[in-house]
Design an enzyme around this catalytic site. Structure first.
Site, PDB file in Angstrom:
ATOM      1  N   LYS A 268     -25.723 -25.658  33.784  1.00  0.00           N
ATOM      2  CA  LYS A 268     -25.105 -26.502  32.748  1.00  0.00           C
ATOM      3  C   LYS A 268     -23.930 -27.256  33.357  1.00  0.00           C
ATOM      4  O   LYS A 268     -23.013 -26.653  33.899  1.00  0.00           O
ATOM      5  CB  LYS A 268     -24.628 -25.625  31.585  1.00  0.00           C
ATOM      6  CG  LYS A 268     -23.824 -26.386  30.514  1.00  0.00           C
ATOM      7  CD  LYS A 268     -23.420 -25.493  29.339  1.00  0.00           C
ATOM      8  CE  LYS A 268     -22.499 -26.227  28.372  1.00  0.00           C
ATOM      9  NZ  LYS A 268     -22.039 -25.370  27.249  1.00  0.00           N
ATOM     10  N   ASP A 273     -16.149 -30.378  27.287  1.00  0.00           N
ATOM     11  CA  ASP A 273     -16.790 -30.077  26.005  1.00  0.00           C
ATOM     12  C   ASP A 273     -15.755 -30.130  24.877  1.00  0.00           C
ATOM     13  O   ASP A 273     -15.076 -29.146  24.608  1.00  0.00           O
ATOM     14  CB  ASP A 273     -17.440 -28.687  26.063  1.00  0.00           C
ATOM     15  CG  ASP A 273     -18.174 -28.351  24.765  1.00  0.00           C
ATOM     16  OD1 ASP A 273     -18.335 -29.262  23.920  1.00  0.00           O
ATOM     17  OD2 ASP A 273     -18.588 -27.181  24.607  1.00  0.00           O
ATOM     18  N   LYS A 280     -13.924 -29.391  18.376  1.00  0.00           N
ATOM     19  CA  LYS A 280     -13.274 -28.081  18.498  1.00  0.00           C
ATOM     20  C   LYS A 280     -11.821 -28.193  18.045  1.00  0.00           C
ATOM     21  O   LYS A 280     -11.220 -29.261  18.117  1.00  0.00           O
ATOM     22  CB  LYS A 280     -13.271 -27.632  19.969  1.00  0.00           C
ATOM     23  CG  LYS A 280     -14.606 -27.167  20.511  1.00  0.00           C
ATOM     24  CD  LYS A 280     -14.451 -26.748  21.964  1.00  0.00           C
ATOM     25  CE  LYS A 280     -15.787 -26.505  22.643  1.00  0.00           C
ATOM     26  NZ  LYS A 280     -16.500 -25.306  22.182  1.00  0.00           N
ATOM     27  N   ASP A 350     -21.478 -29.193  18.829  1.00  0.00           N
ATOM     28  CA  ASP A 350     -20.805 -28.341  19.816  1.00  0.00           C
ATOM     29  C   ASP A 350     -21.789 -27.387  20.506  1.00  0.00           C
ATOM     30  O   ASP A 350     -21.452 -26.759  21.505  1.00  0.00           O
ATOM     31  CB  ASP A 350     -19.671 -27.555  19.140  1.00  0.00           C
ATOM     32  CG  ASP A 350     -18.668 -27.003  20.156  1.00  0.00           C
ATOM     33  OD1 ASP A 350     -18.756 -27.391  21.335  1.00  0.00           O
ATOM     34  OD2 ASP A 350     -17.807 -26.210  19.739  1.00  0.00           O
ATOM     35  N   GLU A 352     -24.048 -28.061  22.485  1.00  0.00           N
ATOM     36  CA  GLU A 352     -24.607 -29.139  23.316  1.00  0.00           C
ATOM     37  C   GLU A 352     -25.247 -28.631  24.603  1.00  0.00           C
ATOM     38  O   GLU A 352     -26.122 -29.283  25.166  1.00  0.00           O
ATOM     39  CB  GLU A 352     -23.510 -30.164  23.647  1.00  0.00           C
ATOM     40  CG  GLU A 352     -22.622 -29.830  24.853  1.00  0.00           C
ATOM     41  CD  GLU A 352     -21.818 -28.550  24.702  1.00  0.00           C
ATOM     42  OE1 GLU A 352     -21.607 -28.123  23.561  1.00  0.00           O
ATOM     43  OE2 GLU A 352     -21.411 -27.956  25.721  1.00  0.00           O
ATOM     44  N   ARG A 354     -27.280 -26.157  25.197  1.00  0.00           N
ATOM     45  CA  ARG A 354     -28.725 -25.893  25.073  1.00  0.00           C
ATOM     46  C   ARG A 354     -29.506 -27.202  24.973  1.00  0.00           C
ATOM     47  O   ARG A 354     -30.670 -27.264  25.384  1.00  0.00           O
ATOM     48  CB  ARG A 354     -28.978 -24.980  23.867  1.00  0.00           C
ATOM     49  CG  ARG A 354     -28.495 -25.540  22.569  1.00  0.00           C
ATOM     50  CD  ARG A 354     -28.351 -24.495  21.473  1.00  0.00           C
ATOM     51  NE  ARG A 354     -27.102 -23.739  21.567  1.00  0.00           N
ATOM     52  CZ  ARG A 354     -26.748 -22.760  20.743  1.00  0.00           C
ATOM     53  NH1 ARG A 354     -27.547 -22.386  19.770  1.00  0.00           N
ATOM     54  NH2 ARG A 354     -25.594 -22.144  20.887  1.00  0.00           N
TER      55      ARG A 354
HETATM   56  N1  BES Z   1     -19.191 -24.421  26.075  1.00  0.00           N
HETATM   57  C1  BES Z   1     -19.190 -23.812  24.792  1.00  0.00           C
HETATM   58  C2  BES Z   1     -19.064 -22.286  24.878  1.00  0.00           C
HETATM   59  C3  BES Z   1     -17.820 -21.821  25.548  1.00  0.00           C
HETATM   60  C4  BES Z   1     -16.656 -21.730  24.841  1.00  0.00           C
HETATM   61  C5  BES Z   1     -17.820 -21.474  26.871  1.00  0.00           C
HETATM   62  C6  BES Z   1     -15.499 -21.297  25.466  1.00  0.00           C
HETATM   63  C7  BES Z   1     -16.681 -21.044  27.502  1.00  0.00           C
HETATM   64  C8  BES Z   1     -15.513 -20.942  26.810  1.00  0.00           C
HETATM   65  C9  BES Z   1     -20.441 -24.172  24.024  1.00  0.00           C
HETATM   66  O1  BES Z   1     -20.885 -25.463  24.218  1.00  0.00           O
HETATM   67  C10 BES Z   1     -20.132 -24.038  22.570  1.00  0.00           C
HETATM   68  O2  BES Z   1     -19.314 -24.777  22.098  1.00  0.00           O
HETATM   69  N2  BES Z   1     -20.792 -23.090  21.924  1.00  0.00           N
HETATM   70  C11 BES Z   1     -20.619 -22.852  20.536  1.00  0.00           C
HETATM   71  C12 BES Z   1     -21.971 -22.758  19.888  1.00  0.00           C
HETATM   72  C13 BES Z   1     -21.949 -22.755  18.397  1.00  0.00           C
HETATM   73  C14 BES Z   1     -21.515 -24.089  17.886  1.00  0.00           C
HETATM   74  C15 BES Z   1     -23.333 -22.416  17.895  1.00  0.00           C
HETATM   75  C16 BES Z   1     -19.859 -21.529  20.378  1.00  0.00           C
HETATM   76  O3  BES Z   1     -20.129 -20.596  21.127  1.00  0.00           O
HETATM   77  O4  BES Z   1     -18.993 -21.463  19.517  1.00  0.00           O
HETATM   78 ZN    ZN Z   2     -20.315 -26.305  26.076  1.00  0.00          ZN
HETATM   79 ZN    ZN Z   3     -19.936 -26.830  22.878  1.00  0.00          ZN
END
Ligand code: BES
Ligand code: ZN
Ligand code: ZN
Length: 516
Positions: A268, A273, A280, A350, A352, A354
């Protein structure tokens, strides 16, 4: 750091400091530690009796030698209990010693190879662990600091001393492997620590292209028009809100070589992000420059594969883009179409990672690889489940999962398997498209993996959610190993290299080709 392996006695080594080690609760010194102690007229034993030296992991005792040996200082470092001794204890001891050497502002030191001669531990592995511990522990990210203030002078030289000439070759071999691995992990840390205005998708692509200088390596970078032609609508949907152009990086090692297993590694590569339109909160956006830690691990593990000339065909695939909100950005409820034709309702922009991986995994199928492994900082949920001690492992193939588990134990970049039960698929049902990009709250890391599974057909595949392991916690209550200073850990490089080396040493049993 320059690392030399020498035959001789450690106590005759003319360096500002030499390092010896002992087990916790040991009644006596042995090996090189014993020789040094004798040269110091029993000083180490005296300090053991006094209780100043106990051999606990991370304990150090500094002894000034008063000219009884050429080295002015002897550092005694603890190895912890013998019952729990192994490669990780060696890395920790070596890291602790190297950091002490830096604190003392010394430029060079000598050391025994901790664990040499212990049970049936191969000397090569012990030497590799000593070098990994030292090199990883001395890492600093200073490239954006304009002043040299507070800059501890780098430690530039380490002599590993072995008593017998016939041990030199194995120690040298292990040390060289350790140096390749640690250097690559430190480069992966640089990529992750580098802010998003420096590490853009184009910069990541340039980094990969520069790697095409390694033997056997070729690199192709697709631009957005080429991705569109391939039908990568899921990746482009994420990219459309950003002014930075997206890149799809294809790094290939040993392309076109026959009779080699093909392994696809997918990382990835979100260089920032923000969450997109599903923005966020401000505190949660910190560290989001590091959302390309999976990409960094894949690229740098491939560098090591090339340096070690592993006889494998490896395809590294990096979908890379920012995830930004704008008037052009993908909006919750929008439907995109991935390269394999599946339609996806983007209910949360968010989620993104996947979306970009979906197209990369679908692309990986073209190579008909023996295995596909993706690494991604994919979900907060994996850190809730496993904390900072292991990456989540998801796989449709037990042999592949077992291999990753074993490589995780050897490298101490551990993984822990979670299920992909069919029933989780229900959480991704969409009213308007084939599936939606995230479901209800429970099992967030698993539903993310189940989403990815929809894009790998039935090929052996494993997904590593490294969101809890990519960054070292700065929480004092939760100290990391001394060889992983704050910020990026470089997680994945050591794990992948171990996995690849194990694959070469014992490739999976090949089934007869199916005839239709
Ligand atoms: N990159 C993030 C996950 C992440 C957060 C990695 C903090 C490392 C540190 C990912 O893209 C994300 O935002 N995931 C969301 C998914 C949700 C919206 C289903 C999450 O985990 O909150
Ligand atoms: Zn991410
Ligand atoms: Zn994200």
């Amino acid at each position: 750091m320059e690392i030399k392996v020498r035959t001789g006695q450690l106590h005759t080594e003319d360096r500002p400091l030499i390092v010896v080690s002992l087990f916790e609760g040991a009644a006596e010194c042995s090996g090189a530690t014993d020789m040094v102690d004798k040269a110091l007229h029993g000083q180490i034993r005296r300090l053991m009796r006094e209780g100043d030296i106990t051999g606990q992991a991370r304990e150090t005792a500094l002894i000034y030698t008063a000219e009884s040996i050429p080295a002015l200082r002897v550092l005694v470092v603890g190895l912890g209990k013998e019952e729990s001794f192994g490669l990780e204890a060696i890395r920790i001891a070596s890291a602790t010693a190297a950091q002490r050497v830096r604190e003392l502002k010394l430029r060079s030191f000598g050391s025994m190879i901790h664990g040499a001669g212990w049970n049936d531990l191969p000397l090569e592995d012990a030497a590799q662990a000593v070098v990994e511990g030292a090199e990883l522990a001395l890492y600093q990210f200073r490239e954006l600091k304009s002043s040299a203030e507070d800059d501890p002078k780098p430690v530039v030289s380490l002599a590993l001393v072995v008593p017998d000439a016939h041990q030199v070759a194995a120690a040298q071999e292990g040390a060289a492997i350790g140096q390749h691995i640690a250097a690559a992990a430190n480069l992966a840390r640089d990529l992750v620590n580098r802010p998003s205005n420096h590490a853009t998708p184009a910069a990541l692509a340039r980094h990969a292209q520069a790697m095409a200088g390694e033997p056997g390596m070729t690199c192709t970078v697709l631009d957005e028009a080429e991705m569109a032609a391939l039908g990568m609508g899921s990746l482009l949907g994420v990219a459309q809100g950003s002014d930075e152009p997206a890149k799809f990086i294809i790094l290939e090692y040993n392309a076109g070589r026959e009779h080699m297993d093909t392994l696809a590694l997918v990382g990835k590569g979100i260089t920032f992000d923000s969450g997109g339109i599903s923005l966020k909160a401000a505190q949660k956006m910190q560290g989001c420059k590091g959302d390309m830690a999976g990409a960094a691990a894949v690229l740098e593990a491939m560098r090591v594969a090339a340096r070690l000339q592993l006889p494998l065909h490896i395809v590294g695939l990096i979908p890379s883009t920012e995830n930004m909100p704008s008037g052009k950005a993908c909006k919750p409820g929008d439907v995109v179409r991935a390269m394999n034709g599946k339609t996806i309702e983007v209910v949360n922009t968010d989620a993104e990672g996947r979306l970009i991986l979906a197209d990369a995994l679908a692309y990986a199928l073209r190579y008909r690889p023996q295995a596909i492994i993706d690494l991604a900082t994919l979900t907060n949920a994996i850190a809730v489940a496993l904390g900072h001690q292991a990456a989540g492992l998801f796989s449709n193939d037990d042999d592949l999962a077992a291999r990753l588990d074993a490589a995780g134990r050897t490298s101490h970049e551990r993984v822990w398997r979670l299920p992909l039960f069919e029933e989780y698929r229900r959480q991704l049902k969409s009213d308007v498209a084939d599936l939606k990009n995230c479901g209800s709250e429970p099992a967030g890391a698993i539903t993310a993996a189940v989403f990815l599974q929809q894009f790998v057909d039935d090929l052996p595949w494993a997904h590593l959610d490294i969101a809890g392991r990519a960054f070292a916690s700065t929480d004092e209550d939760e100290p990391f190993t001394p060889y992983s200073p704050s910020m990026a850990t470089g997680f994945g490089v050591r794990l992948l290299v171990q996995f690849l080396r194990d694959w070469v040493n014992s490739p999976p049993h090949r089934h007869a080709t199916k005839r239709w």
